[in-house]
Write an enzyme that holds these catalytic residues in place. Structure first.
Site, short mmCIF file in Angstrom:
data_model
loop_
_atom_site.label_atom_id
_atom_site.label_comp_id
_atom_site.label_asym_id
_atom_site.label_seq_id
_atom_site.Cartn_x
_atom_site.Cartn_y
_atom_site.Cartn_z
N GLU A 185 1.04 -1.20 0.40
CA GLU A 185 0.26 -0.05 -0.04
C GLU A 185 1.32 1.85 -0.18
O GLU A 185 0.26 2.24 -0.69
CB GLU A 185 -0.91 -0.04 0.79
CG GLU A 185 -1.75 -1.26 1.59
CD GLU A 185 -1.24 -2.03 2.18
OE1 GLU A 185 -0.14 -2.47 1.42
OE2 GLU A 185 -2.55 -2.95 3.05
N CYS A 198 -2.40 -3.83 7.14
CA CYS A 198 -1.46 -4.25 8.04
C CYS A 198 -2.49 -2.44 9.29
O CYS A 198 -3.16 -2.26 8.85
CB CYS A 198 -0.58 -4.54 8.48
SG CYS A 198 -0.05 -2.94 8.56
N TRP A 226 21.54 -37.78 -14.69
CA TRP A 226 21.21 -36.87 -15.12
C TRP A 226 18.88 -37.64 -14.95
O TRP A 226 18.74 -38.46 -15.91
CB TRP A 226 20.51 -35.78 -15.83
CG TRP A 226 21.91 -35.22 -15.84
CD1 TRP A 226 23.52 -35.30 -16.15
CD2 TRP A 226 22.38 -34.45 -15.24
NE1 TRP A 226 23.72 -34.55 -16.15
CE2 TRP A 226 23.65 -33.19 -15.42
CE3 TRP A 226 21.56 -33.35 -13.62
CZ2 TRP A 226 23.75 -32.63 -14.12
CZ3 TRP A 226 21.73 -32.35 -12.44
CH2 TRP A 226 23.41 -32.01 -13.02
N GLY A 253 17.24 -36.19 -0.44
CA GLY A 253 17.56 -38.35 -0.71
C GLY A 253 16.52 -39.45 0.23
O GLY A 253 15.34 -38.38 0.85
C1 AOF Z 1 -0.33 -5.13 4.42
N1 AOF Z 1 0.76 -5.11 3.49
O1 AOF Z 1 2.56 -5.51 1.31
C2 AOF Z 1 1.98 -6.66 4.17
C3 AOF Z 1 1.55 -7.01 4.58
O2 AOF Z 1 7.04 -6.73 9.78
P1 AOF Z 1 5.87 -6.21 9.07
O3 AOF Z 1 5.66 -4.70 9.35
O4 AOF Z 1 6.86 -5.74 8.06
O5 AOF Z 1 4.48 -7.05 8.96
C4 AOF Z 1 4.79 -7.88 8.38
C5 AOF Z 1 3.11 -8.39 8.54
O6 AOF Z 1 2.42 -7.72 8.07
C6 AOF Z 1 3.07 -10.55 7.72
O7 AOF Z 1 2.59 -10.54 8.74
C7 AOF Z 1 1.36 -10.07 7.54
O8 AOF Z 1 1.11 -9.91 8.28
C8 AOF Z 1 1.31 -8.26 7.47
N2 AOF Z 1 1.94 -8.05 5.36
N3 AOF Z 1 0.54 -6.32 5.33
O9 AOF Z 1 -0.85 -4.44 4.73
C9 AOF Z 1 2.15 -6.10 2.65
N4 AOF Z 1 2.98 -7.83 3.79
ZN ZN Z 2 1.17 -2.49 5.82
#
Ligand code: AOF
Ligand code: ZN
Length: 357
Positions: free
Chosen positions: A52, A75, A168, A286
């Site tokens: 975002e 998030c 292979w 393996g």
């Molecule tokens: C989003 N947009 O592009 C991603 C999200 O340690 P941080 O701040 O990078 O947080 C990681 C967590 O954020 C990850 O476990 C997931 O819940 C969320 N990732 N969220 O809004 C994003 N990569």
């Molecule tokens: Zn985020």
């Protein structure tokens, strides 16, 4: 309005982060306003901005009144970055369209968006989104890396001859695909036997590819320090996982694991890898190591290549050797999710039926 095409574009953007986001999800984001896309972004790597924010940094005009389309719920927690929802609200976005909810227990983004008066639509291409981020969803559910096995076998199920020759079995097209696979996984794992017999480099030989961590599992310390994985180590990503307490004089990081059944406790190893933000492991081991992961119920996925040759031989090796099921009803169960052809070879992608997240 139908948001599926915009969501597909988010998936394509998200995929640019493939192999680089470790235990984070792959996320793409678009701002749509007055009938056109005014910004695109994606989560470029584990350490970089969330999708975002990357998108907001690339806007052609103010996002106010626009629709944010993003494949994962934004998030709402402070992690390595501040919450994305705060920025969505500050930018006065009117509507947010999402494919998947974030199963990270720290995240409750939709509530925050709705509380701020933003319209939220969820579940657009939900199944495609889940498949795209299957590693992330498994990480969140089991708090360990996704574990996949890869091997090439003959029509009669052999991965090596009686003299241990295995190069292979599969053809060049299959092997090119394996290099792509290695780029998707955070780590490649082999046992000491494979290291000794094949001396593999375990690198991703594709353009712009990221080399995975290379993990060697051993319960003894008799590794050849001149093996390729210890020499070609400019990015210092070779790890020896061992239950031995002896010292190594070798160019690699050492992870000391608990002992189980006389060898490395594999569950403990996966815990330790996850603590290092390794979200997926491809085992190119393996028979013995494959079987050890299978017995511990740690195999989430298998890429099984089949070449149209027959090896035969009483002592030739199959992909799993060691303790097995006594009854068919005790056999480990998988589901074939994909069948692909690579020239004369066939590949099955199979998933553990119990691992759906
Ligand atoms: C989003 N947009 O592009 C991603 C999200 O340690 P941080 O701040 O990078 O947080 C990681 C967590 O954020 C990850 O476990 C997931 O819940 C969320 N990732 N969220 O809004 C994003 N990569
Ligand atoms: Zn985020």
């Amino acid at each position: 309005m139908n948001y599926e095409n915009l969501m597909r574009e988010c998936f394509d953007l998200a995929l640019k982060g493939r192999g680089k986001v470790l235990t984070n999800p792959m996320v793409g984001a678009i701002v749509f306003k007055n009938g056109k896309i005014i910004g695109r972004g994606y989560h470029r790597s584990f350490y970089q901005d969330h999708a975002e924010i990357d998108c907001f940094n690339n806007l052609e005009e103010a996002a106010e009144g626009g629709t944010l389309v993003v494949n994962l719920e934004p998030c709402s927690h402070f992690g390595k970055h501040p919450p994305c929802v705060d920025e969505v609200i500050r930018r006065k976005i009117k509507k947010v369209v999402i494919s998947n909810l974030d199963t990270n227990p720290k995240v409750d983004g939709i509530k925050k968006l709705k509380d701020a008066g933003i319209e939220v639509i969820t579940g657009v291409l939900e199944n495609e989104g889940k498949k795209l981020n299957e590693k992330f969803f498994l990480n969140m559910k089991y708090k360990r890396p996704l574990l996949a096995l890869k091997y090439a076998q003959s029509l009669d199920g052999k991965i090596a001859t009686e003299t241990f020759d295995s190069k292979w079995i599969s053809n060049e097209e299959s092997r090119a695909f394996v290099h792509k696979l290695r780029n998707d996984y955070d780590a490649i794992l082999v046992g000491a036997n494979t290291l000794a017999s094949d001396n593999p480099r375990l690198t991703s030989r594709i353009d712009g590819g990221v080399n995975p961590y290379r993990i060697i599992v051993t319960n003894s310390l008799s590794l050849d320090p001149l093996s390729e994985v210890f020499l070609e180590n400019s990015d210092n990503k070779t790890i020896i996982a061992t239950n031995s307490t002896k010292d190594f004089d070798i160019n690699a990081e050492i992870i000391r694991c608990k002992t189980k059944g006389g060898g490395v406790d594999l569950e403990d190893l996966l815990d330790k890898l996850y603590q290092r933000d390794i979200g997926s492991v491809l085992v190119e081991g393996g028979s013995v190591i494959n079987n050890a992961f299978l017995r511990e119920n740690l195999v989430d996925k298998i890429y099984q290549f089949i070449a149209p040759i027959i090896v035969s031989g009483l002592r030739s090796r199959s992909a799993f050797m060691g303790e097995g099921a006594k009854l068919i009803s005790e056999a480990k169960k998988f589901r074939i999710d994909e069948i692909r052809r690579f020239g004369s070879d066939v590949m099955f992608e199979v998933n553990n039926v119990y691992r759906d997240c």
